[in-house]
Design a protein around this motif. Sequence first.
Motif, PDB file in Angstrom:
ATOM      1  N   TYR A 268      -6.784  -1.334   3.754  1.00 20.54           N
ATOM      2  CA  TYR A 268      -5.431  -1.826   3.849  1.00 20.54           C
ATOM      3  C   TYR A 268      -5.474  -3.326   3.896  1.00 20.54           C
ATOM      4  O   TYR A 268      -4.482  -4.058   4.135  1.00 20.54           O
ATOM      5  CB  TYR A 268      -4.742  -1.097   5.264  1.00 20.54           C
TER       6      TYR A 268
ATOM      7  N   ALA B 176       2.933  -0.803   4.379  1.00 18.25           N
ATOM      8  CA  ALA B 176       2.379   0.670   3.821  1.00 18.25           C
ATOM      9  C   ALA B 176       3.579   1.702   3.904  1.00 18.25           C
ATOM     10  O   ALA B 176       4.462   1.597   4.719  1.00 18.25           O
ATOM     11  CB  ALA B 176       1.176   1.189   4.594  1.00 18.25           C
TER      12      ALA B 176
ATOM     13  N   ALA C  57       0.878  -1.210   0.050  1.00 19.29           N
ATOM     14  CA  ALA C  57       0.083  -0.023  -0.070  1.00 19.29           C
ATOM     15  C   ALA C  57       0.745   1.485  -0.108  1.00 19.29           C
ATOM     16  O   ALA C  57       1.716   1.449   0.845  1.00 19.29           O
ATOM     17  CB  ALA C  57      -1.133   0.202   1.292  1.00 19.29           C
TER      18      ALA C  57
ATOM     19  N   VAL D 230      -2.024   3.736  10.629  1.00 17.05           N
ATOM     20  CA  VAL D 230      -1.768   2.437   9.935  1.00 17.05           C
ATOM     21  C   VAL D 230      -0.624   1.629  10.300  1.00 17.05           C
ATOM     22  O   VAL D 230      -0.377   0.450  10.381  1.00 17.05           O
ATOM     23  CB  VAL D 230      -1.638   3.184   8.407  1.00 17.05           C
TER      24      VAL D 230
END
Length: 411
Positions: free
Chosen positions: A163, A169, A77, A346
Amino acid sequence: MQDKDELLNAAEKMSGKFSEWRQTLHQFPELSFQEFETADFIASVLATIDGITVNRGIGVQTSVIATLGTGQEPMIALRADIDALPIDEANTCAYRSKTPGIMHACGHDAHAAILLGAASLLADYFRDKPLGGTLKFIFQPAEEMIDEESKSGSPYLLEAGAYDGAQLAIALHMCPWLSVGEVQMHDGISMANVDVFHGVIHGTGGHGAYPELSSDPTWMLGIILQALHGIVPRKISALEPAVVSIGQIHAGAASNIIPNEVQVEGTVRSYSASTRDRLETEIHEAFALSKQLGGDYSFQYQRGEPALANDKHVNEQIKKAIEKTDPSINFTHQPFGMGGEDFAYVTQQLPGAMFFLGCALGDGIERDLHTPHFDIDERSLPLGAAILANAAIGFLMQTAGHGEQEEQHDT
């Protein structure tokens, strides 16, 4: 002399397009949760890139998520934020904000343009090569502000599954204190927990001519302010990053009336969980002093985004990608400061890292983040896009073990 990296070369050939995207976004900024035209523009650019699938409105109505690849693991991501700030732009450039009181003063227009560039580069790169995995390009709204649910954009996207399936990420942030060709990185905690407090000091108020007949909350305020400002240097270890700052004080309506309350609001920053807890306790106790002074208080403490924790192993691979993109890049290895970043949500859920990309114009004007004069050297745009693209390819190769593809990429 080493040949120029193929993705950086391709990105520099597209630099005019990257600047056009960034300047369009810069002229039409929108606040958190209101990025409707911004999302439309991003989606329109993505629609021109062969091989990209676009989904909208995941988690937040104005989100845009593009996908390249099989939909299967390994999945990487890449994230950019897209909202602007309630700041009236002071720049006089041709692309200055056309919306009074709103400005891209934190570089989110550049983040979005760079991620669009990375998507274009990666789609071209994998057009004739098998992509054994998936790349997600996440254009996230509402990084700067929270809504009535006390949430910014990142938690909403995580809860909605934006996600899901990603092994890691990556994000970048524009860095006006470094020049183009410089990068700042840091392992572990790199930006702060961000909390807000709201305290009300209650007295009885009264006539300004007879203060002895009232309990004066403005007098209590002086003592409470001393206690608040004394927390960090006297109650928190000097080795612990911590900030308590007063942002608003409101009291009274007339010069001859002692008010019955004073409202105080401020921001609290920290790196560690234990310091975060200690700060909340100490601030609460500072307001509780009002009881010893003949008054009372009410108190609210709101925890915002957590501290940004950069994964060491993700950073190692990003550094390799940066060095591959441009071996002359200069690195600064230190935390990014006491600012907050909702990408931290995240990195709580999966391995991830953010790096800061130098973009200073070097024109002698202070162009710090969140100021009316913020602007960037647009030579940073193709460099950022190529770094993200190289990082994504490197992670895919490492995860999937596609040695043959890696060999092709290195030629």
